[in-house]
Design a protein around this motif. Structure first.
Motif, PDB file in Angstrom:
ATOM      1  N   LEU B  48      -7.344  17.427  -2.453  1.00  0.00           N
ATOM      2  CA  LEU B  48      -8.263  16.327  -2.159  1.00  0.00           C
ATOM      3  C   LEU B  48      -8.147  15.216  -3.194  1.00  0.00           C
ATOM      4  CD1 LEU B  48     -11.510  18.099  -0.947  1.00  0.00           C
ATOM      5  CD2 LEU B  48      -9.562  17.326   0.350  1.00  0.00           C
ATOM      6  N   ARG B  49      -7.990  15.619  -4.451  1.00  0.00           N
ATOM      7  CA  ARG B  49      -7.906  14.607  -5.504  1.00  0.00           C
ATOM      8  C   ARG B  49      -6.607  13.804  -5.436  1.00  0.00           C
ATOM      9  NH1 ARG B  49     -11.008  14.516 -10.494  1.00  0.00           N
ATOM     10  NH2 ARG B  49     -13.052  15.292  -9.915  1.00  0.00           N
ATOM     11  N   MET B  50      -5.584  14.393  -4.811  1.00  0.00           N
ATOM     12  CA  MET B  50      -4.340  13.652  -4.646  1.00  0.00           C
ATOM     13  C   MET B  50      -4.539  12.449  -3.722  1.00  0.00           C
ATOM     14  SD  MET B  50      -2.271  15.291  -6.477  1.00  0.00           S
ATOM     15  CE  MET B  50      -0.570  15.051  -6.205  1.00  0.00           C
ATOM     16  N   LEU B  51      -5.569  12.511  -2.889  1.00  0.00           N
ATOM     17  CA  LEU B  51      -5.767  11.472  -1.878  1.00  0.00           C
ATOM     18  C   LEU B  51      -6.464  10.230  -2.434  1.00  0.00           C
ATOM     19  CD1 LEU B  51      -6.911  13.720   1.093  1.00  0.00           C
ATOM     20  CD2 LEU B  51      -4.626  12.949   0.518  1.00  0.00           C
ATOM     21  N   LYS B  52      -6.836  10.267  -3.698  1.00  0.00           N
ATOM     22  CA  LYS B  52      -7.580   9.148  -4.273  1.00  0.00           C
ATOM     23  C   LYS B  52      -6.901   8.742  -5.569  1.00  0.00           C
ATOM     24  CE  LYS B  52     -11.640   6.839  -4.840  1.00  0.00           C
ATOM     25  NZ  LYS B  52     -11.861   5.610  -4.135  1.00  0.00           N
ATOM     26  N   ASN B  53      -6.372   7.535  -5.599  1.00  0.00           N
ATOM     27  CA  ASN B  53      -5.602   7.093  -6.765  1.00  0.00           C
ATOM     28  C   ASN B  53      -6.327   7.299  -8.086  1.00  0.00           C
ATOM     29  OD1 ASN B  53      -3.376   6.267  -5.400  1.00  0.00           O
ATOM     30  ND2 ASN B  53      -4.079   4.160  -5.124  1.00  0.00           N
ATOM     31  N   GLU B  54      -7.625   6.951  -8.091  1.00  0.00           N
ATOM     32  CA  GLU B  54      -8.376   6.971  -9.341  1.00  0.00           C
ATOM     33  C   GLU B  54      -8.583   8.379  -9.873  1.00  0.00           C
ATOM     34  OE1 GLU B  54      -9.180   5.527  -6.592  1.00  0.00           O
ATOM     35  OE2 GLU B  54      -9.770   3.440  -6.883  1.00  0.00           O
ATOM     36  N   LEU B  55      -8.478   9.371  -8.998  1.00  0.00           N
ATOM     37  CA  LEU B  55      -8.807  10.733  -9.408  1.00  0.00           C
ATOM     38  C   LEU B  55      -7.603  11.661  -9.425  1.00  0.00           C
ATOM     39  CD1 LEU B  55     -12.068  11.220  -7.321  1.00  0.00           C
ATOM     40  CD2 LEU B  55     -11.845  10.407  -9.652  1.00  0.00           C
ATOM     41  N   ARG B  56      -6.431  11.136  -9.097  1.00  0.00           N
ATOM     42  CA  ARG B  56      -5.251  11.989  -8.995  1.00  0.00           C
ATOM     43  C   ARG B  56      -4.963  12.623 -10.348  1.00  0.00           C
ATOM     44  NH1 ARG B  56      -1.489   8.610  -6.806  1.00  0.00           N
ATOM     45  NH2 ARG B  56      -2.742   8.890  -4.938  1.00  0.00           N
ATOM     46  N   PRO B  57      -4.835  13.963 -10.367  1.00  0.00           N
ATOM     47  CA  PRO B  57      -4.575  14.623 -11.645  1.00  0.00           C
ATOM     48  C   PRO B  57      -3.181  14.282 -12.164  1.00  0.00           C
ATOM     49  CG  PRO B  57      -4.562  16.218  -9.839  1.00  0.00           C
ATOM     50  CD  PRO B  57      -4.976  14.905  -9.267  1.00  0.00           C
ATOM     51  N   HIS B  58      -3.013  14.400 -13.477  1.00  0.00           N
ATOM     52  CA  HIS B  58      -1.698  14.170 -14.062  1.00  0.00           C
ATOM     53  C   HIS B  58      -0.856  15.416 -13.891  1.00  0.00           C
ATOM     54  CE1 HIS B  58      -2.849  10.383 -15.782  1.00  0.00           C
ATOM     55  NE2 HIS B  58      -3.975  10.938 -16.156  1.00  0.00           N
ATOM     56  N   GLY B  59       0.393  15.230 -13.710  1.00  0.00           N
ATOM     57  CA  GLY B  59       1.288  16.368 -13.566  1.00  0.00           C
ATOM     58  C   GLY B  59       2.558  15.958 -12.861  1.00  0.00           C
ATOM     59  N   GLU B  60       3.314  16.967 -12.498  1.00  0.00           N
ATOM     60  CA  GLU B  60       4.610  16.727 -11.881  1.00  0.00           C
ATOM     61  C   GLU B  60       4.423  16.701 -10.364  1.00  0.00           C
ATOM     62  OE1 GLU B  60       8.353  19.459 -11.832  1.00  0.00           O
ATOM     63  OE2 GLU B  60       7.596  19.281 -13.889  1.00  0.00           O
ATOM     64  N   MET B  61       4.751  15.573  -9.750  1.00  0.00           N
ATOM     65  CA  MET B  61       4.485  15.463  -8.322  1.00  0.00           C
ATOM     66  C   MET B  61       5.759  15.094  -7.577  1.00  0.00           C
ATOM     67  SD  MET B  61       1.986  12.673  -6.587  1.00  0.00           S
ATOM     68  CE  MET B  61       2.291  12.107  -4.918  1.00  0.00           C
ATOM     69  N   SER B  62       5.959  15.737  -6.450  1.00  0.00           N
ATOM     70  CA  SER B  62       7.072  15.311  -5.596  1.00  0.00           C
ATOM     71  C   SER B  62       6.570  15.199  -4.168  1.00  0.00           C
ATOM     72  CB  SER B  62       8.231  16.307  -5.700  1.00  0.00           C
ATOM     73  OG  SER B  62       7.803  17.547  -5.187  1.00  0.00           O
ATOM     74  N   GLY B  63       7.310  14.500  -3.331  1.00  0.00           N
ATOM     75  CA  GLY B  63       6.844  14.274  -1.971  1.00  0.00           C
ATOM     76  C   GLY B  63       6.110  12.957  -1.890  1.00  0.00           C
ATOM     77  N   GLU B  64       5.478  12.706  -0.753  1.00  0.00           N
ATOM     78  CA  GLU B  64       4.923  11.383  -0.547  1.00  0.00           C
ATOM     79  C   GLU B  64       3.561  11.472   0.148  1.00  0.00           C
ATOM     80  OE1 GLU B  64       7.048   7.165   0.571  1.00  0.00           O
ATOM     81  OE2 GLU B  64       7.454   8.927   1.777  1.00  0.00           O
ATOM     82  N   ILE B  65       2.659  10.586  -0.233  1.00  0.00           N
ATOM     83  CA  ILE B  65       1.393  10.475   0.475  1.00  0.00           C
ATOM     84  C   ILE B  65       1.288   9.056   1.009  1.00  0.00           C
ATOM     85  CG2 ILE B  65      -1.107  10.684   0.316  1.00  0.00           C
ATOM     86  CD1 ILE B  65      -0.669  12.330  -2.222  1.00  0.00           C
ATOM     87  N   LEU B  66       1.200   8.933   2.316  1.00  0.00           N
ATOM     88  CA  LEU B  66       1.063   7.607   2.915  1.00  0.00           C
ATOM     89  C   LEU B  66      -0.366   7.405   3.384  1.00  0.00           C
ATOM     90  CD1 LEU B  66       4.276   7.594   5.138  1.00  0.00           C
ATOM     91  CD2 LEU B  66       3.989   6.601   2.863  1.00  0.00           C
ATOM     92  N   PHE B  67      -0.918   6.253   3.041  1.00  0.00           N
ATOM     93  CA  PHE B  67      -2.237   5.902   3.560  1.00  0.00           C
ATOM     94  C   PHE B  67      -2.054   4.725   4.512  1.00  0.00           C
ATOM     95  CE2 PHE B  67      -6.150   3.294   3.124  1.00  0.00           C
ATOM     96  CZ  PHE B  67      -7.001   4.153   3.789  1.00  0.00           C
ATOM     97  N   ARG B  68      -2.377   4.926   5.779  1.00  0.00           N
ATOM     98  CA  ARG B  68      -2.156   3.905   6.807  1.00  0.00           C
ATOM     99  C   ARG B  68      -0.743   3.334   6.731  1.00  0.00           C
ATOM    100  NH1 ARG B  68      -7.563   1.629   8.635  1.00  0.00           N
ATOM    101  NH2 ARG B  68      -8.550   3.627   9.039  1.00  0.00           N
ATOM    102  N   GLY B  69       0.224   4.226   6.576  1.00  0.00           N
ATOM    103  CA  GLY B  69       1.612   3.802   6.651  1.00  0.00           C
ATOM    104  C   GLY B  69       2.234   3.340   5.346  1.00  0.00           C
ATOM    105  N   ASN B  70       1.415   3.115   4.311  1.00  0.00           N
ATOM    106  CA  ASN B  70       1.993   2.668   3.045  1.00  0.00           C
ATOM    107  C   ASN B  70       1.796   3.740   1.985  1.00  0.00           C
ATOM    108  OD1 ASN B  70       2.616   0.042   4.056  1.00  0.00           O
ATOM    109  ND2 ASN B  70       0.421  -0.405   3.886  1.00  0.00           N
TER     110      ASN B  70
END
Lengths: 284, 526
Positions: B48-70
């Protein structure tokens, strides 16, 4: 019913500032008596006559204390009343002390009403006008302090179970450090919640439920004009070496009248609105 | 239209070897109500926290999250704050300011809206959420449920497209939780706000969801409509958290459509109508642990009475549950038994002085930096208890870093070091998921088996029904009804467990899910 306290915070702040500043810086017993009278009458309306009557004892004691202490330390003045340990106690110093006491009591009565009228929302508004950030900080502190007190009480009561093998001071310190740690923890959540709602974006707005109306403008204007007249025409008393009362001239009498009117604004406001209310109710 | 599209998302926290999220694929449509379920620690919060820029935890991330296509990371700060709302568990700490109205206006001020616009929106949302009466109140004085509604209102005032909620009702009492979920459903129905919500108590929310996402060890186990999930989910821990009727359905292997609500569940067992019943246990116990007689209590001279002629007898080694809604005086009762406050009339007779009290927030028991130091400050012979509670590996941890279940266990352990004969528990199941509740319940049963008297105040009826010996309903300052647990819940027609509601008129005395299952199986066998 409309009351004086419903005026815009800016109007209220200016009004109380006028009264308190004038009372503290003007050592003229005529003005001070008027100021005190206005303050007491208004306090009696908003707090009830009984409460104000009961408060007299304390304020009178303070007045006496100041009036009596001044001649013990200040030996200026030409008219010696008697001597204590070779120190002159003069009439002038006694009178000056009494006037000083009067000024402080008058200012305190104004502060009393100010406290009653100026709630946290008005403070926040004023701070927010200075800077939006400052207003927010003020509001956060107001939320934070009661939370802190409650959490300290909870922790202390939870620690009771382990009380027997620790000293009282140690237990308090332990609880206190736990409170700090907990509030830091919670602070992280608060800051997340602030960020999530866009805190720190440029151009912060300000919401307030106050609206500066024509009414507020008129009251502020009247108060400012009266205050200016009072200031311009004000003539002081001289206390040392001899007491010399103020000179009476057209200007100075006008000034006293203006100040008297200024002092009574809140009281008259309440009485006038009270009567208006009665009339409007009786028409129903 | 899609709000979110998540492609092969994996995530690892710094200094951790395991993936918190691995290879997640998910697509959330606009206006969808997505329920995320899974055990504590299954990665719900991280996702859930990945879905909100301000709350995204720090760490190693791969893959992509698109919000309304961007790509969501490229979303403008202002847009991100405005369009995606986030609500967390703790109702208190999310609140920023001291008054209700200034809390609602907080986000709007941040967005820099005009004063008149803010004024109109604040009025609108306070009205919509029924906060009119609370408008000028200080936020500190609100109840937990009101606080969470206020949090929802202040997020909604920014008119987001999506609201992400991380276990928003876990700290609320059941009535407030239902109220909150209903408000959420209404927002979803009326305004098409997309809702992504993680919950672990599913009884009331499950039927609202359009889709359910089951998570396990950081990956998606299943994502389908609620009914399909009931049908398809294999037997695993998550399956035990499903609503009672859904669990029963899975047990019965019925051909019908899976039921989600109690009403549908009743359909399911109607055909079993039979005279089978659960026999009620009555324990004989003579040794009184403590008793209250005609106790009256109020906090201040001029405040209202909280306890009014309260009487109670609890026997040694008994597990007694006091149930009742918020504000009925449950917590006050514990304070009285604990000796923190004193009654002004009546008598409290304690047979033993060794009373231990577990507060609603177990963190309050800990004042040191590590558990070991905390235990040491009570008693040096803590190792034995730690082994029993399975805490050896946690001894070096800071108490605040523990998960809800661990914290509850450690708190009990610390209290037991004082060798109490009476244990007072204030809402011990608050914030725990179904498995952790089971663990805790079993532990408490064990303790009461060893002769420790347990008094537990709770509004978790299912918990009380499953583990307590006797229950009493506290209402208006006194115990208005009291009985052995099974009889208590059978006699109550409304204030009772989901299982009892479901089986009403079909099976007698079935108040827990276990009872229900026993009845169904017994009838099957005949």
């Amino acid at each position: 019913m409309n009351t004086f306290r419903n005026l815009h915070p800016l109007t209220l702040l200016c009004y109380f500032a006028f009264m308190i500043v004038f009372s503290v810086f003007n050592f003229n017993p005529i003005y001070l008596a008027l100021s005190l009278f206005g303050a007491v009458m208004y306090a009696a309306v908003i707090q009830g006559a009984g409460v104000v009557l009961r408060s007299f004892v304390g304020y009178f004691a303070m007045f006496l204390l100041i009036a009596v202490t001044n001649p013990l330390f200040s030996h200026n003045g030409a008219t010696a009343l008697f001597f204590i340990n070779d120190n002159r106690v003069t009439l002038e110093a006694l009178v000056y002390g009494a006037v000083l006491g009067l000024a402080i009591v008058a200012a305190l009565y104004w502060f009393r009403s100010f406290n009653e009228v100026f709630d946290s929302e008005k403070y926040r508004f004023i701070f927010g006008r200075i800077s939006p950030g400052l207003g927010l900080v003020f509001s956060m502190i107001l939320r934070f302090v009661p939370e802190l007190v409650r959490s300290f009480r909870d922790i202390k009561s939870a620690q009771r179970a382990f009380g027997s093998n620790q000293g009282r001071v140690k237990r308090y310190l332990g609880s206190f450090s736990a409170v700090i740690t907990q509030s830091l923890e919670n602070g992280v959540i608060t800051s997340d919640s602030m960020n999530a709602r866009g805190f720190g974006l440029k151009h912060r707005g300000l919401y307030s439920r106050f609206r500066f109306t024509l009414y507020d403008g008129v009251y502020l204007g009247v108060a400012a004009v009266l205050f200016s007249i009072a200031c311009i025409g004000a003539r002081g008393f001289e206390y040392y070496p001899y007491i010399k009362p103020m000179e009476f001239s057209a200007m100075s009498i006008l000034s006293v009248c203006a100040f008297g009117a200024l002092s009574l604004i809140p009281f008259i406001f309440e009485v006038k609105e009270g009567i208006k209310w009665r009339i409007s109710v009786s028409r129903i | 239209m899609e709000d979110f599209r998540i492609e092969n998302l994996s995530f690892k926290y710094p200094k951790s070897d395991e993936y918190a999220l691995s290879d997640i694929k998910l697509c959330v449509k606009s206006g969808e109500f997505l329920l995320v379920i899974g055990e504590s620690g299954s990665g719900k919060t991280t996702l859930l926290r990945m879905l909100k820029n301000e709350l995204r935890p720090h760490g190693e991330m791969s893959g992509e999250i698109l919000f309304r296509g961007n790509n969501i990371a490229s979303l403008d700060e202002r847009e991100s704050a405005k369009r995606i709302g986030f609500i967390m568990q703790d109702p208190d700490s999310q609140i920023v300011s001291d008054r209700v109205y200034s809390e609602i206006s907080f986000g709007l001020e941040n967005l820099g809206l005009e004063k008149e616009v803010i004024r109109a929106r604040v009025a609108e949302f306070a009205s919509y959420f029924g906060l009119n009466a609370e408008f000028e109140r200080s936020t500190v004085t609100l109840s937990g449920g009101q606080k969470q509604l206020l949090n929802l209102a202040s997020v909604m005032a920014m008119e987001p497209d999506v609201i992400v909620l991380d276990e928003p009702t876990s700290q609320l009492d059941p009535i407030a939780a239902v109220e909150f979920l209903d408000a959420l459903k209404r927002l979803n129905d009326d305004f098409g706000v997309t809702i992504i919500i993680a919950e672990h108590h599913l009884e009331n929310i499950y039927k609202y969801a359009d889709r359910v996402l089951c998570m396990e060890n950081g990956s998606v186990r299943l994502c389908d409509s609620p009914r399909e999930v009931v049908r398809k989910l294999e037997d695993c821990k998550i399956a035990y958290t499903l609503p009672v009727s859904a669990r029963l359905y899975r047990e019965l292997n019925d051909k019908l459509n899976p039921p989600l609500t109690i009403k549908e569940g009743r359909e399911l067992i109607r055909k079993f109508k039979n005279d089978y019943y659960i026999s009620q246990k009555e324990l004989k116990n003579e040794n009184i642990a403590f008793s209250c007689r005609e106790v009256w209590f109020r906090y201040e001279k001029n405040s209202a009475d909280i306890l009014k002629g309260f009487s109670l007898k609890v026997y040694r080694g008994e597990f007694y549950s006091v149930v009742g809604e918020n504000g009925c005086g449950k917590s006050t009762l514990l304070k009285l038994l604990n000796g923190s406050v004193k009654q002004y009339r009546g008598r409290v007779k304690q047979e033993s002085a060794a009373v231990a009290y577990l507060p609603q927030n177990p963190k309050n028991l800990f004042v040191k930096d590590t558990l070991e130091d905390d235990f040491k400050s009570v008693d040096n012979s803590y190792m034995e208890l730690c082994r029993r509670f399975n805490l050896q590996n946690l001894l070096n941890r800071h108490p605040y870093d523990l998960s809800g279940g661990e914290l509850e266990r450690t708190a009990l352990c610390k209290l037991l070091l004082t060798k109490p004969e009476v244990l007072l528990l204030d809402e011990p199941t608050k914030g725990l998921d179904a498995f952790k509740k089971q663990e805790l319940g079993k532990l408490l049963r064990e303790l009461s088996g060893e002769g420790i008297t347990i008094v537990c105040v709770t509004h978790d009826l299912d918990f009380a029904a499953e583990f307590a010996d006797r229950c009493g309903l506290l209402f208006d300052g006194e115990i208005t009804s009291e009985n052995f647990t099974n009889a208590f819940f059978t006699n109550n027609s409304f204030y009772t467990t989901s299982s009892a509601k479901l089986s009403k008129g079909v099976f007698r005395n079935a108040v827990t899910y276990g009872d229900l299952l026993e009845c169904v199986k017994a009838v099957d066998r005949r």
